[in-house]
Design an enzyme around this catalytic site. Structure first.
Site, PDB file in Angstrom:
ATOM      1  N   LEU A 275       0.906  -1.380   0.029  1.00  0.00           N
ATOM      2  CA  LEU A 275      -0.002  -0.156   0.042  1.00  0.00           C
ATOM      3  C   LEU A 275       0.939   1.225  -0.035  1.00  0.00           C
ATOM      4  O   LEU A 275       1.068   2.144   0.916  1.00  0.00           O
ATOM      5  CB  LEU A 275      -1.008  -0.053   1.242  1.00  0.00           C
ATOM      6  CG  LEU A 275      -1.976   0.989   1.187  1.00  0.00           C
ATOM      7  CD1 LEU A 275      -3.102   0.572   0.159  1.00  0.00           C
ATOM      8  CD2 LEU A 275      -2.693   1.214   2.528  1.00  0.00           C
ATOM      9  N   GLY A 276       1.677   1.511  -1.044  1.00  0.00           N
ATOM     10  CA  GLY A 276       2.811   2.645  -1.150  1.00  0.00           C
ATOM     11  C   GLY A 276       2.089   3.478  -2.058  1.00  0.00           C
ATOM     12  O   GLY A 276       0.906   3.605  -2.041  1.00  0.00           O
TER      13      GLY A 276
ATOM     14  N   ARG B  20       5.835  -7.013 -10.058  1.00  0.00           N
ATOM     15  CA  ARG B  20       7.123  -7.663 -10.883  1.00  0.00           C
ATOM     16  C   ARG B  20       6.635  -8.962 -10.692  1.00  0.00           C
ATOM     17  O   ARG B  20       6.282  -9.847  -9.694  1.00  0.00           O
ATOM     18  CB  ARG B  20       8.410  -7.507  -9.796  1.00  0.00           C
ATOM     19  CG  ARG B  20       8.988  -6.138  -9.866  1.00  0.00           C
ATOM     20  CD  ARG B  20       9.565  -5.875 -11.489  1.00  0.00           C
ATOM     21  NE  ARG B  20      10.073  -4.808 -11.534  1.00  0.00           N
ATOM     22  CZ  ARG B  20       9.720  -3.567 -12.042  1.00  0.00           C
ATOM     23  NH1 ARG B  20       8.118  -3.576 -12.367  1.00  0.00           N
ATOM     24  NH2 ARG B  20      10.205  -2.367 -12.196  1.00  0.00           N
TER      25      ARG B  20
ATOM     26  N   ASP C 152       0.268  -8.652 -15.646  1.00  0.00           N
ATOM     27  CA  ASP C 152       1.103  -8.060 -16.385  1.00  0.00           C
ATOM     28  C   ASP C 152       2.828  -8.220 -16.561  1.00  0.00           C
ATOM     29  O   ASP C 152       3.403  -7.522 -17.319  1.00  0.00           O
ATOM     30  CB  ASP C 152       0.703  -6.439 -15.874  1.00  0.00           C
ATOM     31  CG  ASP C 152       1.559  -5.497 -17.094  1.00  0.00           C
ATOM     32  OD1 ASP C 152       1.443  -5.663 -18.112  1.00  0.00           O
ATOM     33  OD2 ASP C 152       1.914  -4.204 -16.484  1.00  0.00           O
TER      34      ASP C 152
ATOM     35  N   GLU D 273      10.693 -12.362 -18.163  1.00  0.00           N
ATOM     36  CA  GLU D 273      10.257 -11.704 -19.435  1.00  0.00           C
ATOM     37  C   GLU D 273      11.262 -11.581 -20.271  1.00  0.00           C
ATOM     38  O   GLU D 273      12.400 -11.503 -19.872  1.00  0.00           O
ATOM     39  CB  GLU D 273       9.729 -10.140 -18.945  1.00  0.00           C
ATOM     40  CG  GLU D 273       8.517 -10.180 -17.998  1.00  0.00           C
ATOM     41  CD  GLU D 273       8.255  -9.097 -17.109  1.00  0.00           C
ATOM     42  OE1 GLU D 273       9.058  -8.105 -17.670  1.00  0.00           O
ATOM     43  OE2 GLU D 273       7.337  -9.054 -16.423  1.00  0.00           O
TER      44      GLU D 273
ATOM     45  N   HIS E 163       3.767  -6.404 -19.792  1.00  0.00           N
ATOM     46  CA  HIS E 163       4.476  -5.427 -18.963  1.00  0.00           C
ATOM     47  C   HIS E 163       4.128  -3.981 -19.293  1.00  0.00           C
ATOM     48  O   HIS E 163       5.086  -3.362 -19.563  1.00  0.00           O
ATOM     49  CB  HIS E 163       5.958  -5.906 -18.650  1.00  0.00           C
ATOM     50  CG  HIS E 163       6.341  -5.034 -17.460  1.00  0.00           C
ATOM     51  ND1 HIS E 163       7.695  -5.553 -16.757  1.00  0.00           N
ATOM     52  CD2 HIS E 163       6.110  -3.944 -16.739  1.00  0.00           C
ATOM     53  CE1 HIS E 163       7.915  -4.905 -15.579  1.00  0.00           C
ATOM     54  NE2 HIS E 163       7.250  -4.064 -15.685  1.00  0.00           N
TER      55      HIS E 163
END
Ligand code: A2R
Length: 327
Positions: A155-156, A235, A259, A264, A282
């Site tokens: 929760l940033g 991430r 996402d 990746e 992403h």
């Protein structure tokens, strides 16, 4: 004011448009095709003092090859811990691009969530394939956002922007972080498993660190439950992909919207074949508008460092080590 054209800044030859334009315009830009120290011109090795990049561990040998490097301006709010902490350990300032992408990534999180639940991509394909006319109506989605309880893992800056949107949908918000956040009306859970036991929808928006690696594991998915939906816009490392594939396959959870991925741009075929996944490449911050704002901040950090002697947005670890200002 310092003539920035005398300052040599290393930059990937294919970099984000706005950042590249501004760095090429302002500095003596040294371009390399890939993170290979052999590509750095010999006469620039000693003189390069700045660098712009999207850091990953491949950049460590390049950092090692630049003895005068003072600052690395990283594109993105997330920064890979390996090259960043390596550079900071050597006394190099590392900066990132927080805040300018909060709302965009939050929009993406909601888009991924809704697509995962309501299958808009499959419904759109139904129209394009002509099936509406030839076959009939698209099947109602088995899942809905209605009646859900949403948990945020993190929760940033971005997590709060997502939470505001979820509130707008009229749904309760719970969260887990290491510390309770003051002045928010959301329910805090001191453990991730505790959070997932209380909710049926989990959105990951924590940094990719050794501590968060595979935090979303088989046990956490089990706790999310058979109606559970996972969204990851943080991430790839945060989710144990193998455990997720198993959970999606055997009905431990209902669906996932991703996402980001562990390796990746490789995406496991299992995830691509499933009907209960929604996958994007992403693109959390990926609008031209927001990418330009991030590019400006990458350039602003370098300009401010060499003109005023201080970084605009150093990463917390660099700040803590007293590296936010030029010695
Ligand atoms: O744990 P706290 O109290 O430092 O809260 C931060 C939380 N967080 C964690 N929560 C649980 N376990 C951990 N090991 C852990 N590490 C960090 O993640 C805080 O609530 C949130 C991070 O917030 P910010 O630093 O403001 O990051 P922002 O801008 O929201 O971006 C989050 C991530 C980026 O690092 C990229 O990886 C991705 O979203 O785009």
């Amino acid at each position: 004011m310092k003539d920035l054209k005398s300052v040599s800044v290393l930059m990937p030859a294919r970099f984000y448009d706005r950042a590249a334009e501004r760095i090429l315009d302002a500095f003596d830009a040294v371009l390399i095709d890939r993170p290979d120290p052999a590509l750095i011109p010999a006469d620039k090795r000693e003189t390069i003092t700045g660098m712009a990049a999207l850091l990953n561990p491949d950049w460590v040998p390049v950092i090692e090859a630049l003895p005068s490097l003072e600052i690395i301006s990283n594109f993105g709010v997330g920064y890979h811990p390996v090259p960043s902490l390596h550079a900071i350990g050597k006394g190099i300032c590392v900066t990132h691009t927080p805040d300018v992408l909060n709302e965009e990534v939050a929009d993406t999180a909601i888009g991924v969530l809704l697509n995962t639940l309501r299958r808009f991509d499959q419904a759109g394909q139904w129209v394009r394939d002509g099936k509406w006319e030839t076959v009939g109506n698209f099947t109602p989605s088995p899942l809905t956002l209605r009646g859900r309880t949403v948990g945020l893992f993190g929760l940033g800056r971005i997590g709060k922007a997502i939470a505001r949107r979820i509130e707008g949908f009229g749904l309760p918000v719970h969260y887990h972080a290491r510390r309770r956040v003051e002045d928010v009306p959301y329910e805090y859970h001191p453990t991730l498993t505790g959070l997932t036991e209380a909710v049926d929808t989990l959105i990951c928006i924590v940094p990719g660190t050794p501590e968060t690696r595979h935090a979303v594991n088989a046990g956490v998915l089990e706790a999310l439950g058979p109606d559970g939906v996972l969204v990851n816009v943080a991430r790839g490392s945060v989710v144990d992909e193998k455990a997720l594939i198993a959970a999606l396959r055997n009905g431990t959870i209902a669906a996932a919207g991703l996402d980001v991925f562990e390796d990746e741009p490789y995406v496991p075929a299992d995830l691509m074949e499933m009907e209960n996944t929604f996958l994007t490449p992403h693109i959390g911050s990926g609008s031209a508008h927001t990418r330009a704002a991030m590019g400006d901040l990458v350039a602003d950090n370098l300009v401010s460092w060499f003109e005023k002697g201080e970084a605009v947005t150093p990463v917390p670890e660099a700040k803590k080590k007293g590296l936010a200002k030029r010695p």
